[in-house]
Design an enzyme around this catalytic site. Structure first.
Site, PDB file in Angstrom:
ATOM      1  N   GLY A  14      11.593   9.376  -2.388  1.00 35.62           N
ATOM      2  CA  GLY A  14      12.200   8.419  -3.308  1.00 35.62           C
ATOM      3  C   GLY A  14      12.462   9.047  -4.658  1.00 35.62           C
ATOM      4  O   GLY A  14      12.259   8.429  -5.698  1.00 35.62           O
ATOM      5  N   THR A  16      15.212  10.208  -6.278  1.00 36.61           N
ATOM      6  CA  THR A  16      16.515  10.235  -6.946  1.00 36.61           C
ATOM      7  C   THR A  16      16.660   9.194  -8.049  1.00 36.61           C
ATOM      8  O   THR A  16      17.645   9.217  -8.785  1.00 36.61           O
ATOM      9  CB  THR A  16      17.656  10.024  -5.921  1.00 36.61           C
ATOM     10  OG1 THR A  16      17.488   8.746  -5.280  1.00 36.61           O
ATOM     11  CG2 THR A  16      17.662  11.130  -4.875  1.00 36.61           C
ATOM     12  N   ASN A  82       6.203   8.818  -3.313  1.00 37.64           N
ATOM     13  CA  ASN A  82       6.651   7.846  -4.301  1.00 37.64           C
ATOM     14  C   ASN A  82       7.513   6.734  -3.699  1.00 37.64           C
ATOM     15  O   ASN A  82       7.591   5.646  -4.259  1.00 37.64           O
ATOM     16  CB  ASN A  82       7.449   8.565  -5.400  1.00 37.64           C
ATOM     17  CG  ASN A  82       8.180   7.606  -6.305  1.00 37.64           C
ATOM     18  OD1 ASN A  82       7.585   6.954  -7.156  1.00 37.64           O
ATOM     19  ND2 ASN A  82       9.492   7.488  -6.118  1.00 37.64           N
ATOM     20  N   TYR A 150       3.954  -6.965  -0.469  1.00 41.51           N
ATOM     21  CA  TYR A 150       4.004  -5.654  -1.124  1.00 41.51           C
ATOM     22  C   TYR A 150       2.614  -5.254  -1.601  1.00 41.51           C
ATOM     23  O   TYR A 150       2.162  -4.124  -1.368  1.00 41.51           O
ATOM     24  CB  TYR A 150       4.983  -5.745  -2.290  1.00 41.51           C
ATOM     25  CG  TYR A 150       5.009  -4.568  -3.236  1.00 41.51           C
ATOM     26  CD1 TYR A 150       5.483  -3.328  -2.830  1.00 41.51           C
ATOM     27  CD2 TYR A 150       4.600  -4.711  -4.565  1.00 41.51           C
ATOM     28  CE1 TYR A 150       5.531  -2.248  -3.710  1.00 41.51           C
ATOM     29  CE2 TYR A 150       4.655  -3.644  -5.455  1.00 41.51           C
ATOM     30  CZ  TYR A 150       5.121  -2.419  -5.022  1.00 41.51           C
ATOM     31  OH  TYR A 150       5.169  -1.366  -5.902  1.00 41.51           O
ATOM     32  N   ALA A 152      -0.256  -6.272  -0.492  1.00 37.09           N
ATOM     33  CA  ALA A 152      -1.130  -6.032   0.655  1.00 37.09           C
ATOM     34  C   ALA A 152      -0.912  -4.632   1.228  1.00 37.09           C
ATOM     35  O   ALA A 152      -1.871  -3.924   1.568  1.00 37.09           O
ATOM     36  CB  ALA A 152      -0.882  -7.092   1.725  1.00 37.09           C
ATOM     37  N   ALA A 153       0.353  -4.208   1.338  1.00 32.91           N
ATOM     38  CA  ALA A 153       0.657  -2.875   1.870  1.00 32.91           C
ATOM     39  C   ALA A 153       0.127  -1.783   0.943  1.00 32.91           C
ATOM     40  O   ALA A 153      -0.434  -0.773   1.394  1.00 32.91           O
ATOM     41  CB  ALA A 153       2.158  -2.724   2.074  1.00 32.91           C
ATOM     42  N   LYS A 154       0.282  -1.979  -0.358  1.00 29.48           N
ATOM     43  CA  LYS A 154      -0.192  -0.973  -1.315  1.00 29.48           C
ATOM     44  C   LYS A 154      -1.724  -0.955  -1.393  1.00 29.48           C
ATOM     45  O   LYS A 154      -2.318   0.098  -1.639  1.00 29.48           O
ATOM     46  CB  LYS A 154       0.405  -1.246  -2.694  1.00 29.48           C
ATOM     47  CG  LYS A 154       1.896  -0.956  -2.797  1.00 29.48           C
ATOM     48  CD  LYS A 154       2.207   0.526  -2.673  1.00 29.48           C
ATOM     49  CE  LYS A 154       3.615   0.842  -3.134  1.00 29.48           C
ATOM     50  NZ  LYS A 154       3.931   2.287  -3.055  1.00 29.48           N
TER      51      LYS A 154
END
Length: 257
Positions: A14, A16, A82, A150, A152-154
């Site tokens: 990620g 760019t 990232n 989001y 929860a995933a992190k």
């Protein structure tokens, strides 16, 4: 910063836009050979950075990226995971479908697991390497109206990172987490605009509502370069005894010591 990073090979996923772009630029200035992945090519010249197009939500992408890096450079010294985003709508549990949960899981957790699994064997063979997983303050301070899946995933990423640090530390590899708060990136600005539209308020009102909800003592968003500064330190030899730590870069938002 000294010359300890010069000539090393780094992957920034990620890389760019936003935080990833700032990290890639900072590492390049330190003499690192930077490989950047994203779904779309960068909009401008990246000063010698090597770009690999990749959608890391697809299981096969990690192996493809790893293969190309190792064929080109023969080594990997630094991995900056990232790539990530809050893909799901706000509104809490009732508006989140299985697909929303799955998409956030694939991008924010499984993409990291796959990249690390593909490249760690080379780091282990080298007996040296550094991995930085970019998480979020919302993993410790979730906002149910905006970031449930989001966050929860992190949060899973945070636990995985600690476990991985414990596993590979004796093999010469350090793993740390950096958890930004509210950062002025294109994704964040889009998020604010979308929140404004869905709430029928102005973007300024949406920004104030988010900042009030998060509670940032410094009273502003971070600049991507402020995240990149910490990441650059953590991958350098100045941080050789630091592993298994989650660093909050949130302007003081996390309300615990």
């Amino acid at each position: 910063m000294d010359n300890s990073l010069k000539g090393q090979v780094a992957l920034v996923t990620g890389g760019t836009k936003g935080i990833g772009k700032a990290i890639a630029e900072r590492l390049s200035k330190a003499g690192v050979k930077v490989v950047v992945t994203a779904r779309t090519a960068p909009d401008e010249n990246t000063d010698g950075q090597y770009f690999i197009p990749a959608d890391l939500t697809q299981p096969e992408s990690a192996a493809t990226v790893a293969k190309e890096i190792l064929e080109k450079y023969g080594r990997i010294d630094i991995i900056i995971n990232n790539a990530g985003a809050n893909l799901s709508p706000g509104g809490g549990f009732s508006v989140l479908s299985d697909e929303h949960w799955y998409n956030d899981w694939q991008l924010n957790f499984m993409s990291v697991v796959r990249i690390n699994k593909a490249l760690l064997p080379t780091m282990i063979e080298q007996k040296k390497g550094v991995i930085i997983n970019i998480s979020t303050g919302a993993a410790k301070q979730p906002i149910w109206e905006m970031t449930m899946s989001y966050s929860a995933a992190k949060a899973a990423l945070n636990i995985y990172s600690k476990a991985l640090a414990n596993e590979v530390g004796a093999k010469g590899i350090r793993v740390n987490v950096v958890s930004p708060g509210v950062v002025k990136t294109p994704l964040m600005l889009d998020f604010i605009d979308n929140f404004a539209k869905s709430s029928n308020i102005t973007s300024d009102e949406a920004f104030k509502a988010i900042m009030d909800k998060v509670g940032v003592p410094l009273g502003r968003m971070a600049e991507p370069e402020e995240i990149a500064s910490l990441v650059t330190f953590l991958v350098s030899q100045d941080a050789n005894y630091i592993t298994g730590i989650n660093y909050s870069v949130d302007g003081g938002a996390l309300p615990i010591v």
